[in-house]
Design a protein around this motif. Structure first.
Motif, short mmCIF file in Angstrom:
data_model
loop_
_atom_site.label_atom_id
_atom_site.label_comp_id
_atom_site.label_asym_id
_atom_site.label_seq_id
_atom_site.Cartn_x
_atom_site.Cartn_y
_atom_site.Cartn_z
N THR A 56 51.18 77.01 18.91
CA THR A 56 50.48 75.94 18.19
C THR A 56 51.19 74.61 18.40
O THR A 56 52.35 74.45 18.02
CB THR A 56 50.44 76.25 16.68
N LEU A 57 50.51 73.67 19.02
CA LEU A 57 51.06 72.33 19.18
C LEU A 57 51.02 71.64 17.82
O LEU A 57 50.03 71.76 17.10
CB LEU A 57 50.26 71.53 20.21
N PRO A 58 52.08 70.92 17.45
CA PRO A 58 52.14 70.34 16.10
C PRO A 58 51.09 69.27 15.87
O PRO A 58 50.77 68.98 14.72
CB PRO A 58 53.55 69.76 16.01
N GLN A 61 47.17 67.06 21.40
CA GLN A 61 47.74 66.36 22.54
C GLN A 61 46.79 66.29 23.73
O GLN A 61 47.14 65.77 24.77
CB GLN A 61 49.03 67.06 22.97
N THR A 69 51.08 73.75 28.44
CA THR A 69 51.83 74.66 27.57
C THR A 69 51.63 76.10 28.03
O THR A 69 52.58 76.88 28.08
CB THR A 69 51.36 74.50 26.11
N ILE B 112 56.98 62.87 23.95
CA ILE B 112 56.42 63.48 22.74
C ILE B 112 55.61 64.72 23.11
O ILE B 112 55.70 65.76 22.46
CB ILE B 112 55.54 62.46 21.98
N THR B 113 54.83 64.62 24.19
CA THR B 113 54.04 65.76 24.63
C THR B 113 54.94 66.95 24.95
O THR B 113 54.70 68.07 24.52
CB THR B 113 53.21 65.39 25.87
N ARG B 114 56.02 66.67 25.69
CA ARG B 114 56.91 67.77 26.07
C ARG B 114 57.56 68.39 24.83
O ARG B 114 57.70 69.59 24.72
CB ARG B 114 57.95 67.26 27.07
N ALA B 116 56.27 68.49 21.83
CA ALA B 116 55.24 69.27 21.15
C ALA B 116 55.05 70.61 21.86
O ALA B 116 54.91 71.66 21.21
CB ALA B 116 53.91 68.50 21.12
N GLN B 117 55.08 70.59 23.19
CA GLN B 117 54.90 71.83 23.95
C GLN B 117 56.06 72.79 23.70
O GLN B 117 55.86 73.99 23.52
CB GLN B 117 54.80 71.52 25.44
N GLU B 118 57.28 72.24 23.68
CA GLU B 118 58.44 73.09 23.44
C GLU B 118 58.35 73.71 22.05
O GLU B 118 58.68 74.88 21.85
CB GLU B 118 59.74 72.27 23.55
N ARG B 119 57.88 72.92 21.10
CA ARG B 119 57.74 73.42 19.73
C ARG B 119 56.68 74.53 19.68
O ARG B 119 56.86 75.55 19.01
CB ARG B 119 57.37 72.27 18.79
N ALA B 120 55.59 74.32 20.40
CA ALA B 120 54.51 75.32 20.43
C ALA B 120 55.04 76.63 21.01
O ALA B 120 54.76 77.72 20.51
CB ALA B 120 53.33 74.80 21.24
N ILE B 121 55.83 76.52 22.08
CA ILE B 121 56.38 77.70 22.73
C ILE B 121 57.36 78.41 21.79
O ILE B 121 57.35 79.64 21.68
CB ILE B 121 57.04 77.30 24.07
N ARG B 123 57.18 78.41 18.59
CA ARG B 123 56.38 79.09 17.56
C ARG B 123 55.86 80.42 18.07
O ARG B 123 55.87 81.42 17.34
CB ARG B 123 55.19 78.20 17.15
#
Lengths: 247, 148
Positions: A56-58, A61, A69, B112-114, B116-121, B123
């Protein structure tokens, strides 16, 4: 040989379950990842309840970032092949399976499912149910403009430049996880892959009319979309070629 | 240096700047630079983004102190009216700055995109670990039931 199927989804709670079930039915050996692009609805919860992993992207995007991703996940988790399809129910998983066959048998590095290439007979027992996809006039114009320009830029004929149904091997994962335009995911990525010397192939597929939601394209947006696309392709022609990825 | 600039300062009359304008411009330039220093001091502006503004302030001060400079630049540009030269320069500078900001913004958007992607991964990894653990715990409970 491990395969990942990822599904970028943005507010697709109505259809995401059905798409997951469809992928499970037609690609039993593949792992599934839903990439939730900052949905404000219950997409993540529904996908998790269906028993698949969700990245899940926060915050939202855009499709390009969501797809990247998926490629990142596939690369880092060591998958040999990956494929992605839309979460709105337009892409039958049976067709995705055909794309994956092409990369598994090493006939191409990247395979695009094309709505407009000469129609193939569906596999017996795999006829998807639902209305066949029909493009609107403004969309057809846009498609033809892109088709023409991308053909000029890549010297390869593409019929469906914006298709979101693709299959890829690790070479493509490496390239796309590093470099993927957030603004113009589909077209720029095609151009990039061809420039980097990857084998890109189109396979005719059946797509369905969307089951829920509506296309984001209004005439004004279409015009902006086309304009942006032209710039992207033009600039792409002059981008430096990166060092050849390890083959 | 001063010997070189003195004639430029003396040219004020030819550049149609009154003493009053020059004093106001100089005061504004100094105020502007103090403001920037204060922003840096209060951590509202990072040093690396302040340089360009500070240079702009200095240029403004130089223009007020030595109006001949303006005349000199206008002559270089081949513009007869120094006011036109002044406006063109300021306009070009602002254009450059705006473009510079777009470049910075693009870089930050990519970062910021990267992120967010790292955070998504992360999760997805957390979910995988949690599910594996739950499965293991269920398995242990099951085997204990079988033993009992």
């Amino acid at each position: 040989m491990r395969t990942l199927v990822f599904i970028p989804a943005w507010n697709e709670e109505a259809s995401v379950d059905a798409v997951i079930a469809d992928v499970r039915a037609h690609l039993p050996g593949a792992d599934i990842l839903v990439v939730d692009d900052g949905s404000t609805d219950t997409t993540t919860a529904r996908a998790q309840a269906a028993g698949v992993l969700v990245a899940t992207l926060p915050f939202n995007q855009g499709l390009g970032a969501a797809l990247q991703t998926g490629y990142l996940w596939a690369l880092r988790q060591g998958y040999d092949f990956c494929a992605h399809l839309d979460a709105d129910g337009q892409h039958p998983a049976a067709e995705v399976a055909r794309l994956l066959t092409e990369v598994r048998e090493d006939r191409a590095d990247l395979v695009i499912g094309s709505r407009y290439a000469a129609q193939a007979e569906p596999l017996p027992g795999a006829e998807p149910e639902g209305e066949d996809y029909k493009a609107t006039l403004s969309r057809r114009i846009g498609i033809n403009v892109f088709r023409f320009i991308l053909t000029l830029a890549t010297r390869q004929r593409f019929t469906d430049t914006t298709s979101g149904m693709r299959a890829a091997n690790r070479r493509v994962m490496k390239l796309f996880s590093e470099s993927y335009s957030p603004d113009f995911a589909e077209i720029e990525s095609l151009q990039l892959a061809v420039r980097e010397g990857l084998r890109v192939e189109e396979v005719p597929v059946r797509m369905l009319e969307r089951t829920g939601g509506s296309s984001f394209l209004t005439p004004l947006r279409s015009a902006f979309f086309i304009f942006k696309g032209l710039i992207v392709i033009l600039v792409g022609l002059f981008k430096p070629r990166r060092a050849e990825a390890e083959r | 240096m001063t010997a070189l600039l003195a004639p430029l300062a003396a040219q004020a009359d030819h550049v149609s700047l009154t003493a009053q304008t020059r004093i106001i411009a100089a005061a504004l330039a100094i105020l502007f630079m103090v403001w920037i220093l204060d922003l840096i001091r209060r951590d509202r502006l990072q040093e690396r983004y302040s340089v360009v503004w500070f240079v702009a302030g200095l240029a403004m001060l130089a223009g007020a102190a030595f109006p001949g400079l303006l005349k000199f630049v206008a002559d270089l540009m081949g513009v007869r009216d120094t006011n036109v030269a002044l406006f063109s320069i300021v306009l070009l500078l602002l254009l450059g700055l705006a473009l510079n900001f777009s470049v910075i913004m693009s870089r930050q958007a990519a970062q910021i995109t990267r992120l967010a992607q790292e955070r998504a991964i992360e999760r997805a990894r957390e979910q995988a670990a949690r599910e594996a653990l739950e499965k293991q715990l269920d398995g242990d409970a099951g085997s204990k039931r079988a033993e009992g």
